[in-house]
Design a protein around this motif. Structure first.
Motif, PDB file in Angstrom:
ATOM      1  N   SER A  11      -7.077  -2.417  -1.533  1.00  0.00           N
ATOM      2  CA  SER A  11      -6.546  -2.166  -2.866  1.00  0.00           C
ATOM      3  C   SER A  11      -7.316  -1.023  -3.491  1.00  0.00           C
ATOM      4  O   SER A  11      -8.545  -1.061  -3.564  1.00  0.00           O
ATOM      5  CB  SER A  11      -6.674  -3.409  -3.751  1.00  0.00           C
ATOM      6  N   ASP A  12      -6.592  -0.003  -3.958  1.00  0.00           N
ATOM      7  CA  ASP A  12      -7.231   1.157  -4.577  1.00  0.00           C
ATOM      8  C   ASP A  12      -7.250   1.074  -6.098  1.00  0.00           C
ATOM      9  O   ASP A  12      -7.649   2.011  -6.779  1.00  0.00           O
ATOM     10  CB  ASP A  12      -6.545   2.448  -4.137  1.00  0.00           C
ATOM     11  N   PHE A  38     -12.166   2.199  -0.434  1.00  0.00           N
ATOM     12  CA  PHE A  38     -10.991   1.723  -1.147  1.00  0.00           C
ATOM     13  C   PHE A  38      -9.842   2.733  -1.106  1.00  0.00           C
ATOM     14  O   PHE A  38      -8.961   2.725  -1.971  1.00  0.00           O
ATOM     15  CB  PHE A  38     -11.382   1.375  -2.587  1.00  0.00           C
ATOM     16  N   VAL A  39      -9.880   3.583  -0.102  1.00  0.00           N
ATOM     17  CA  VAL A  39      -8.806   4.550   0.130  1.00  0.00           C
ATOM     18  C   VAL A  39      -8.214   4.279   1.512  1.00  0.00           C
ATOM     19  O   VAL A  39      -8.932   4.274   2.505  1.00  0.00           O
ATOM     20  CB  VAL A  39      -9.329   6.003   0.060  1.00  0.00           C
ATOM     21  N   LEU A  40      -6.922   4.030   1.553  1.00  0.00           N
ATOM     22  CA  LEU A  40      -6.231   3.827   2.822  1.00  0.00           C
ATOM     23  C   LEU A  40      -4.887   4.537   2.745  1.00  0.00           C
ATOM     24  O   LEU A  40      -3.956   4.067   2.087  1.00  0.00           O
ATOM     25  CB  LEU A  40      -6.035   2.337   3.115  1.00  0.00           C
ATOM     26  N   VAL A  43      -1.866  -2.135  -3.104  1.00  0.00           N
ATOM     27  CA  VAL A  43      -2.475  -2.783  -1.954  1.00  0.00           C
ATOM     28  C   VAL A  43      -1.817  -2.199  -0.704  1.00  0.00           C
ATOM     29  O   VAL A  43      -0.602  -2.312  -0.517  1.00  0.00           O
ATOM     30  CB  VAL A  43      -2.282  -4.306  -1.989  1.00  0.00           C
ATOM     31  N   ASN A  44      -2.612  -1.552   0.132  1.00  0.00           N
ATOM     32  CA  ASN A  44      -2.126  -0.953   1.371  1.00  0.00           C
ATOM     33  C   ASN A  44      -2.605  -1.782   2.556  1.00  0.00           C
ATOM     34  O   ASN A  44      -3.765  -2.218   2.584  1.00  0.00           O
ATOM     35  CB  ASN A  44      -2.642   0.477   1.520  1.00  0.00           C
ATOM     36  N   THR A  45      -1.740  -1.987   3.526  1.00  0.00           N
ATOM     37  CA  THR A  45      -2.117  -2.727   4.735  1.00  0.00           C
ATOM     38  C   THR A  45      -1.794  -1.886   5.959  1.00  0.00           C
ATOM     39  O   THR A  45      -0.781  -1.183   5.998  1.00  0.00           O
ATOM     40  CB  THR A  45      -1.373  -4.074   4.823  1.00  0.00           C
ATOM     41  N   ASN A  85       2.071  -0.833   5.258  1.00  0.00           N
ATOM     42  CA  ASN A  85       2.855  -1.358   4.146  1.00  0.00           C
ATOM     43  C   ASN A  85       2.109  -1.175   2.837  1.00  0.00           C
ATOM     44  O   ASN A  85       0.867  -1.127   2.815  1.00  0.00           O
ATOM     45  CB  ASN A  85       3.160  -2.849   4.356  1.00  0.00           C
ATOM     46  N   GLN A  86       2.862  -1.091   1.745  1.00  0.00           N
ATOM     47  CA  GLN A  86       2.297  -0.932   0.408  1.00  0.00           C
ATOM     48  C   GLN A  86       2.932  -1.937  -0.541  1.00  0.00           C
ATOM     49  O   GLN A  86       4.138  -2.208  -0.453  1.00  0.00           O
ATOM     50  CB  GLN A  86       2.544   0.481  -0.119  1.00  0.00           C
TER      51      GLN A  86
END
Length: 221
Positions: free
Chosen positions: A102-103, A212-214, A107-109, A118-119
């Protein structure tokens, strides 16, 4: 692996309703809503709720190890990092190597084995229960049960809307005069639970901003 990713990962870590079954925490509907009436708690239990809210609100940075067990008893583990408000990272051990990040807004997976990225909006996931700037357990999300334990207490919470099922059970542990979140169990709309235990939690440790960056990797689906 698909089921593990979509249910155990997203149910457990993105956690207190379900991303896989219409996330309830911040989802609106064009129908007349009926709401659950919160129980009237004793002064002692209300004090426990207030302590839990104050504790969650006080969290800043930290990290450690976690262990996750899904409703079939399958266990995975990994590392996690926190920077409130808004940011958290769960990094699964190999061979899964899943990431949930989570940035602060999204929430990015990322599942490298399936090449699936996925976002989800943060406020549409139960992670917002821990990460929101102002934590409340008496409005959109309410406490329905307070249970004392030998070393602390548990709070069961749910979306206040009656037609939204699913719940989260948070376990708090007394450490001397201090409180600590020990684990949570998410139960979905089908009654299937996923447990996330914080094996270690080192508070107020320095964390790198890049954790926290994806971004979506090249070749991701």
């Amino acid at each position: 692996m698909t089921e593990l990713t979509k249910r155990a990962l997203l149910t457990g870590l993105t956690a207190a309703s379900l991303l896989t079954t219409a996330p309830a925490w911040a989802q609106g509907r064009n129908t007349i809503q009926q709401f659950v009436t919160p129980p009237k708690f004793s002064a002692q239990d209300q004090g426990r709720i207030d302590r839990a809210v104050a504790y969650l609100q006080s969290l800043g940075t930290g990290g450690g190890r976690f262990e996750q067990t899904d409703y079939k008893g399958r266990t995975t583990a990994g590392k996690w990092w926190l920077q409130r408000p808004g940011k958290i990272r769960f990094e699964y051990d190999a061979p899964y190597s899943l990431l949930v990040v989570s940035d602060g807004k999204t929430v990015n997976t990322w599942d490298p084995r399936l090449k699936a990225f996925n976002q989800y909006p943060l406020n549409a996931t139960p992670l917002s229960l821990f990460l929101s700037k102002q934590i409340r357990l008496d409005q959109g999300v309410i406490v329905t049960e307070v249970t004392p334990t030998t070393d602390g207490f548990r709070l069961k919470a749910r979306d206040r809307r009656r037609d939204v099922e699913g719940s989260i059970l948070m376990t708090f542990i007394e450490r001397g005069n201090a409180l600590q979140l020990g684990e949570w169990t998410v139960t979905d709309q089908q009654g299937k639970g996923t447990r996330v235990r914080l094996v270690t939690f080192d508070r107020n440790t320095a964390v790198r901003p890049d954790l926290f960056v994806l971004k979506k990797p090249k070749g991701a689906n």
